[in-house]
Design a protein around this motif. Sequence first.
Motif, PDB file in Angstrom:
ATOM      1  N   SER B 290      37.037  38.835  45.053  1.00  0.00           N
ATOM      2  CA  SER B 290      38.070  38.518  44.143  1.00  0.00           C
ATOM      3  C   SER B 290      37.794  37.519  43.192  1.00  0.00           C
ATOM      4  O   SER B 290      36.811  36.515  43.351  1.00  0.00           O
ATOM      5  N   LEU B 331      35.067  42.913  37.975  1.00  0.00           N
ATOM      6  CA  LEU B 331      36.330  42.763  38.374  1.00  0.00           C
ATOM      7  C   LEU B 331      37.260  42.007  37.168  1.00  0.00           C
ATOM      8  O   LEU B 331      36.557  41.120  36.678  1.00  0.00           O
ATOM      9  N   SER B 332      38.443  42.592  37.211  1.00  0.00           N
ATOM     10  CA  SER B 332      39.287  41.966  36.103  1.00  0.00           C
ATOM     11  C   SER B 332      39.846  40.537  36.762  1.00  0.00           C
ATOM     12  O   SER B 332      39.602  40.371  37.911  1.00  0.00           O
ATOM     13  N   GLU B 335      41.756  40.173  39.915  1.00  0.00           N
ATOM     14  CA  GLU B 335      41.734  41.201  40.681  1.00  0.00           C
ATOM     15  C   GLU B 335      40.956  40.910  41.908  1.00  0.00           C
ATOM     16  O   GLU B 335      40.154  40.152  42.258  1.00  0.00           O
ATOM     17  N   SER B 336      41.385  41.818  43.286  1.00  0.00           N
ATOM     18  CA  SER B 336      40.839  41.482  44.464  1.00  0.00           C
ATOM     19  C   SER B 336      40.224  43.130  44.831  1.00  0.00           C
ATOM     20  O   SER B 336      41.029  44.110  44.688  1.00  0.00           O
TER      21      SER B 336
END
Lengths: 157, 708
Positions: B290, B331-332, B335-336
């Motif tokens: 994450s 990953l944004s 985000e996870s």
Amino acid sequence: MIKITTTMAAAGLAIGGFAATTVWPSLPGGSLPDPEVSTNVSLHASAKTVKSFSLTLSVANPAACEVLVAIGCDSDGDGNLDETETDLVVGCDCGTRYMVDYRRRSITTRIGETVTIPRRDFGKDWNLAKIVKRGSGEIGEQIVETVETMGFTISIR
Amino acid sequence: MFEKFKTLPRLTQAALVALASVATVNAQKPGTNQQRNAAGPDESGLARRQIDAVRRLDAPRIVERTVKAPLLRSGSAPVEDVVIISEEDISRGARLLYETNDASRAYAMPPNGCHIGCVHVHGAHSSLGMNRIDFGSWTFPFGPTGDSHSNLWWTIDATLSATPFATNAVLSAESGDIYAVPNLSRMWLAPGDGDERIVTWENFVRTADTNATESFQIVLKTNGDYETWSNEYGRAYARIDPDDYDGDGIPNWQDYSPTNSAAGVAGISGSLQASPVVMRRGDLGILTASFEPPASAGNAMATLSLTSGGDRVAIWTSTNRTELAVLPRTLSQGESVSFFIEGTNTSQIVGDVSFALDMSVDGDSLTLSRASTVVSVSWLTMTCPQSEGGMRPVLFPGEEDSAYSITNSLSPDQHLAVPFCNVATLSSNGFQVADFSVEMQLVLSPADLLPASGVEWEVASAYPSMSGSFSPAGILSAVFENPRQGGVYRFRARVGGSPWTAGTVVLPLAGASMDADFAADISTADGMAQQIEESFRITELSRPEQGKAWFYYNGMGDYRGRVDSSAARTIWQYNQVNDDTGFGAVATWHGVPVRMAKLSNFMVSYTALRAGVDWRYAWASTIFEGTLDDETAELSWNAGRTLAQSGSLSNVVETLVHDMWPVSHQKERRLWPNLEPADNRTNEVWEADYNFQYLPPGFILKANNTEN
């Protein structure tokens, strides 16, 4: 009964002496389930004039209640002594007497009915005392402040 | 020097810190820092950290401590997050590890608990009074320095702090404004597991509705970790090492400026978790990541990648293994992601599969790394001091459900055999089998690393039926104890969902019991003997040629073939029979394994002498026409003569088998008695397959008129 006796020194030559008694208001009645009631009273003593400060706490039925006197400076001027404004607490908790000095973070339980505060420990900005009663039932407290002034002082130079 | 350091360009500062991180570093436990303890409590925590930051640039330290998530009693799923901490974290010296729920958590004061204050007597709403807990000799490290406290100040609102009315450095169960009601609420202190101290606010109320009580708890641990509980909601906190805020054992930018980033806001937050052990061809491991940069961050990005061991794992997007995950993966913000790790090839060394989450915010970077190992089962070993090979272990290949066939004689399947004679003694009361055990051990590669799901052991099969006991003796070991019956026992184990690894213990069964068949044959022989005696003169009875014709030629006097029972089959490897002659097999006779030739001897001796043949001539025919006999042959022959003269079959045979056993050949002695009656007798002389059938003596067949 709570009795506060303050001895003050008068500068120069004073004639005679006097004692004044102030009866503080009784604590309001409790309303269950909130078991705690309190009231704030102004302190007449001040650091400039205090020579010694004694506080007597008499509780008629101590077994199931707590009565305490918190002293400090009402810095926000709201007429209520907050916990963070409290410097000293003297109390009787279910028969155990104690004194808490929050400035020094100390607790003393070897105290008697009367506690004497040296002048050097009397907060110079103290102006408010808060009496707190916890528990239900009639405790039979009475709060009296007695201010005594010394007779006279002769200074010869 | 510190001030000069701060004047350097930020990139240079980061480079200098990175250089220090290459060297080995010493991590010091909170509260045990020798420098702090030697000097007494250190009030200037912030200044000391600054000095230490400079010191780290000068002197390397050795990493000795790793951050471990404390386990809650139930309902917890510890996740090791490396999070850049807040000012609040620094002031109390602890950071949040994880949150959890436990609906069954109980708050009732235990018998070894004691009341805190008298709120249970008179209640309370404010926190004025003797609000301090004295722990005596027990201490709790708390706050931004390494100081340990033997007492803490409590408030009615479920907080603990080193000073009264503290506004920071507070341990709080997040109760909000609550108060104690007489005879309903109470505060108590009790010791917990592992030398903990538990402070509880039990049955406090929030409004005038006393039916809606709530409870709160703070669990203190001697290492500075603690838990806070608000009814069923719990939080676990780990003590922060003031010299290693992010707990990675490396002095880095996050330790130097734990709450700062180039953007001057709270630092980078992210998490990376990977199952440390994944079994080859077993259960899937988990990979999660994450990324949560500060809200005001500018250029923030994170990349999840598989940095090594790509040939050992397959990363799937779901448990149904239909779509492979594409790594590296960006990953944004906020985000996870979750992926699933399949072990495809065994690791060469521990941790040779590694994942990384590279995060950066406005030029400041942080990399989280996690390693995994693909483990497989190399061997299952079996050892037994009483086995054929003594203490030499028998190895079974890992992750193979190795089978065992009773009839594989020339190329027997791998097994551990325990000869009967190694564990049994024969007395007048019969055989006594001593206790013995077979110990089994799984050997893993590259090391004995175990996944969370552990090891399963089971009895795969027990033929003809289970005897003795089987139980795990450790995580990777098991023991088979004290069987009392011959047979084939297969055991197997698997780790973390891997394929089964099996091994076989053989207590080789002898041929089936001949008690019933032999008794019937003796009756038949008795009748034949009577006919012979009535039909021939005494001189004819003693002619060797007659003996040959009646009891020798064409197997007339021999049992042939392997005696067996479909309910408890004998082991061919240990009970071999001559395919051409049918000789050599071992059966069970009155509970004792006996070579069939001895039954033949007994039968011929008995019949011949019952028929009136002079025993000296009958014996001579065996010398001249038969093979040289051993001691058991003489015993069996003489026993037949004994029965011909007098006595009961049962008593004579009982005595015979007891006498033969000590001097029997090793072939009979290693076989376990088989008490099942024989059920493979045939009369098909010319069609019999000696491996699957046995034939009675020819003269018995003739006497029964059943010869084919």
